[in-house]
Design an enzyme around this catalytic site. Structure first.
Site, PDB file in Angstrom:
ATOM      1  N   ASP A   1     -37.063   8.603 -49.713  1.00 33.19           N
ATOM      2  CA  ASP A   1     -38.395   8.255 -50.183  1.00 33.19           C
ATOM      3  C   ASP A   1     -39.456   8.907 -49.294  1.00 33.19           C
ATOM      4  OD1 ASP A   1     -40.105   6.521 -51.903  1.00 33.19           O
ATOM      5  OD2 ASP A   1     -40.598   5.578 -49.987  1.00 33.19           O
TER       6      ASP A   1
ATOM      7  N   GLU B   1     -21.756  15.655 -40.805  1.00 31.80           N
ATOM      8  CA  GLU B   1     -20.487  15.034 -40.439  1.00 31.80           C
ATOM      9  C   GLU B   1     -19.780  14.442 -41.658  1.00 31.80           C
ATOM     10  OE1 GLU B   1     -20.943  12.265 -37.240  1.00 31.80           O
ATOM     11  OE2 GLU B   1     -22.491  13.492 -36.246  1.00 31.80           O
TER      12      GLU B   1
END
Length: 513
Positions: free
Chosen positions: A199, A249
């Site tokens: 957002d 990751e």
């Protein structure tokens, strides 16, 4: 194909009139039937709901309104079992005024470490009773609220670009980034989500001086001037690079930024290889019903990602804008145009986002004043009705409200009585319905070899029309005019309205192979 689920308006499982995680899980087979690849969930984190979840008080918990962490885990497991990924909303620009950090800030002295997590400033004027600068809130009124100090005296002011219950975080404070990393890992590692829609991804970083700004020609939710100091400051990119380090990751996870930046070069900066994977590009959402305007919006969509690793993104609506049926004129005309535009959108290469209910052809609802809940309504002095009209709950079945959305007598926002023909139940039984059109188009987009390739080629077309071709061989033709036009050579694969005698009616689109 991303499907945006506005949780409180999708399906209610516990009879309180508000949609929840159990409701989404109960309707997961509908999403399989529709053919989407991923769900984007609007916020379900713990929140006082001053802005329907975009005021987060605990970013590592689920709000009881929607269920609990176990219900969230069950939804993710169900979705993954059906090959559907789950993307969450992430709100890093601000927190709730009920967040523990903000309570600590209010209880601490000016200049404290607790206040440094936010933007606290002394006021102007002889008694400090004027805001520190002239910035407005996106939701109306000033972007500053004054607090009472622990000793009971009038004190400093804090910045909130949105509602006063949404104090902006100070990303110059290292603890803010450290806490967000904990949040990212909580959802990615512990809850197995597949990424985040971020957002206000062009927000977060604020200029250090928080100086006055003279050019407030634009102060609205869906667009900001390039000079607006509240957004798109250069320091924001370092924040995204840190987020991306964590995401890397988890190589199957994605970040999608809400980026209200119209300049292509500044937009594409967010999509560098070490920042966001995708960025919402809203030109198609904001385009009017005009072939030239729609073509220009498509060209801007491609230009926005040129030279980046990202694909274009396309969407016709979301929880912040009027639904496309209404924007395109409402009634039968608006519905016909919305049917045509979904074929245009799905013929384009890239990621497509569908807002729940768009596939049913739902219009905006003109709600009575007394039920409006969007903070925009009150903060604007009741001059802007806000976004509730596009957030009315989904109609699932039956002939009267609440149309199977809830077992309660009514839903959190009232549905119109005349939605009986728009329910999922009614449209699944109608081969000519909007829902049937969506299902066919999504299936063909996935399966047909003609709908392949990373770009498009424009074809000459009559005034009021546009036509483009995918490298795989599909041609999409849109007639945005009112009179029929002759179609080019090819076999109609799918059309938004019946075609006769090689003529494409006005307010229609067709796929040709």
């Amino acid at each position: 194909m991303f499907y945006q689920v506005y949780p409180r308006s999708f399906a209610d499982s516990n009879g309180d009139g508000v949609g929840d995680l159990g409701g989404i899980r109960n309707r997961i087979d509908y999403l399989v039937l529709l053919g989407i690849d991923a769900i984007w969930l609007n916020p379900v984190m713990r929140s006082p709901m001053a802005d329907h979840g975009y005021d987060v008080s605990d970013p590592r918990d689920v709000d009881p309104l929607f269920g609990d962490v176990a219900a969230f885990d069950a939804l993710v497991e169900e979705a993954h079992a059906r090959g559907i990924r789950v993307v969450m909303d992430l709100v890093p620009n601000h927190v709730s005024s009920e967040h523990p950090w903000f309570h600590e800030a209010l209880a601490s002295a000016p200049g404290s470490a607790e206040r440094n997590r936010f933007h606290f400033r002394d006021g102007r004027g002889p008694q400090g009773d004027e805001p520190p600068n002239n910035w407005p809130s996106i939701f109306g009124g000033p972007a500053w609220t004054r607090v009472t100090e622990p000793d009971g005296t009038p004190g400093q002011w804090y910045l909130h670009v949105f509602a006063s219950q949404q104090p902006d975080l100070n990303w110059a404070d290292s603890g803010v980034a450290e806490d967000l990393e904990k949040t990212l890992r909580f959802w990615l590692h512990d809850r197995h989500v597949d990424g985040f829609r971020i957002d206000v991804a062009h927000g977060m970083a604020k200029p250090a001086d928080l100086a006055d700004h003279d050019g407030w020609e634009e102060n609205e939710l869906l667009g900001h001037a390039a000079s607006d100091p509240r957004f798109d400051n250069p320091e924001v990119h370092a924040i995204h690079r840190e987020i991306r380090k964590v995401l890397d990751e988890y190589p199957d996870a994605v970040t999608i930024g809400e980026i209200w930046v119209s300049d292509h070069e500044r937009f594409s900066a967010y999509l560098r290889p070490d920042e966001l994977h995708l960025g919402f590009e809203f030109h198609l959402t904001l385009a009017g019903w005009d072939a030239d305007e729609i073509r220009e919006a498509i060209e801007k969509g491609f230009a926005a990602v040129a030279g980046t690793p990202a694909s274009p993104t396309w969407t016709l609506s979301n929880h912040d804008v009027d639904r496309e049926v209404t924007r395109y004129g409402g009634g039968a005309r608006g519905l016909a145009r919305a049917r045509a535009m979904i074929l245009v959108e799905l013929a384009l290469p890239g990621a497509v986002f569908v807002y729940n209910g768009a596939e049913l052809g739902l219009p905006n609802v003109d709600l009575p004043d007394e039920v409006l809940q969007d903070p925009v309504w009150e903060r604007s002095g009741r001059t802007d009705r806000g976004r509730d009209g596009c957030r009315v709950p989904m109609p699932w079945e039956g002939t009267a409200p609440p149309f199977g959305f809830t077992s309660a007598s009514e839903s959190w926002l009232p549905q119109p009585d005349d939605w009986a023909a728009l329910t999922v139940e009614a449209q699944l039984a109608d081969e000519g319905s909007m829902l049937s059109l969506y299902r066919q188009a999504i299936r063909l987009r996935r399966d047909r070899p003609e709908i392949t390739g990373d770009d498009i080629g424009w074809h000459a077309s009559p005034p009021g029309c546009l036509a483009f071709r995918r490298p795989g061989g599909l041609t999409c033709v849109l007639n945005a005019g009112t009179e029929p036009v002759a179609l080019p050579a090819g076999t109609a694969l799918l059309s938004s309205t019946p075609i006769a005698d090689g003529q494409l009616p006005g307010n229609s689109a067709v796929w040709l192979v």
